[in-house]
Design an enzyme around this catalytic site. Structure first.
Site, short mmCIF file in Angstrom:
data_model
loop_
_atom_site.label_atom_id
_atom_site.label_comp_id
_atom_site.label_asym_id
_atom_site.label_seq_id
_atom_site.Cartn_x
_atom_site.Cartn_y
_atom_site.Cartn_z
N SER A 115 -1.89 15.41 -38.10
CA SER A 115 -2.74 14.91 -37.02
C SER A 115 -4.17 14.70 -37.51
O SER A 115 -4.41 13.92 -38.43
CB SER A 115 -2.66 15.86 -35.82
OG SER A 115 -3.25 15.29 -34.68
N ASP A 170 5.36 9.41 -30.58
CA ASP A 170 4.16 10.24 -30.56
C ASP A 170 3.25 9.78 -29.43
O ASP A 170 2.84 8.62 -29.38
CB ASP A 170 3.44 10.13 -31.92
CG ASP A 170 2.37 11.20 -32.10
OD1 ASP A 170 1.77 11.63 -31.11
OD2 ASP A 170 2.14 11.58 -33.26
N HIS A 222 4.69 14.30 -31.31
CA HIS A 222 3.54 14.75 -32.10
C HIS A 222 3.81 16.15 -32.65
O HIS A 222 3.32 17.16 -32.13
CB HIS A 222 2.28 14.74 -31.24
CG HIS A 222 1.02 14.83 -32.04
ND1 HIS A 222 0.62 13.84 -32.92
CD2 HIS A 222 0.07 15.80 -32.11
CE1 HIS A 222 -0.51 14.19 -33.49
NE2 HIS A 222 -0.87 15.37 -33.02
#
Length: 255
Positions: A146, A200, A234
């Site tokens: 991320s 995501d 995610h």
């Protein structure tokens, strides 16, 4: 000639000569029978950069996926980002490598490039310290998830030398195309690997998909693997880490 026929005062020299001959023969025989011990694998170094609000120590279990002999001499670094207010979270203070203006992150989200560049300096200092300790730059790998994935990309592209590789999990390109002029010829040779879940909702798939074309424009090859994770959101899966482990081994063996 027997030892008795040697004059008394020369006998110590004769004995010494015999001993040297025997030792020489034994050494020759042993060297033929005992194979040389295998050389130790070169020292390597892997930096893992966590995501927004996370910490380095919380990610340390990741190293358990790297059990091959090639990683016996791998040093790991799990740094924690400094505490800072984050715009996308209404100014809440948390571990953050740089400021993020909005969530979800899209392919056209604005970037705080100045804070990204400050974060890059932090990771470069970690790399430089390891290089000073004797680890070749091509044995150094940067990986991140991320926000840490976005920083991984920035770290690799702005490091002046070729690294072993960079692996991005659910990241994005944290600056605009003007940064391409700052990428060194050495950095362009660093292999890149990119994972991104197709569903995501935090860093949208389009943000990740923009990376290959950006890297291609910069003259950098990137293995982009979203098609293998069509239902991934995610997060990081063990399958991704199981793919990363042999990928790094391949980069180490290719040197």
């Amino acid at each position: 000639m027997s030892l008795r026929s040697v004059p008394l005062f020369l006998r110590p020299l004769a004995v010494a000569a015999v001993i040297v001959t025997v030792v020489s023969l034994l050494s020759s025989l042993l060297s033929r029978q005992i194979p040389p011990s295998p050389q130790l694998s070169a020292r390597s170094f892997l930096v893992w950069l966590h995501g927004l609000g996370d910490s380095g120590p919380a990610n340390e279990p990741i190293r358990t996926f790297f059990s091959s002999p090639e990683f016996n001499r791998t040093e790991w670094s799990f740094p924690s980002a400094p505490l800072a207010p984050v715009t996308c979270n209404n100014g809440a203070v948390m571990h953050s490598w740089f400021d993020i203006y909005e969530i979800p992150v899209t392919a056209v989200s604005p970037n705080d490039e100045n804070s990204v560049l400050e974060a890059v300096k932090t990771v470069h200092a970690i790399i430089d310290k390891e290089v000073a300790a004797g680890t070749p730059t091509k044995n150094i790998f940067i990986c991140g998830f991320s926000q840490g994935g976005a920083l991984t990309l920035a770290t690799v592209l702005l490091y002046p030398k070729t690294l072993g590789g960079g692996a991005v999990f659910s990241g994005w390109v944290p600056f605009n195309s003007s940064i391409i002029a700052s990428i060194s010829p050495g950095a362009k040779k660093t292999p890149m690997l990119w994972f991104h879940g197709m569903v995501d909702e935090v860093v949208l798939f389009d943000a990740g998909k923009a990376a290959p074309s950006f890297l291609e424009q910069a003259g950098i090859q990137c293995e982009f693997k979203p098609q293998a994770y069509p239902s991934l959101g995610h997060s990081i899966t063990k399958e991704e880490l199981q793919y990363l482990e042999p990928w790094i081994r391949t980069q180490l063996k290719s040197q």
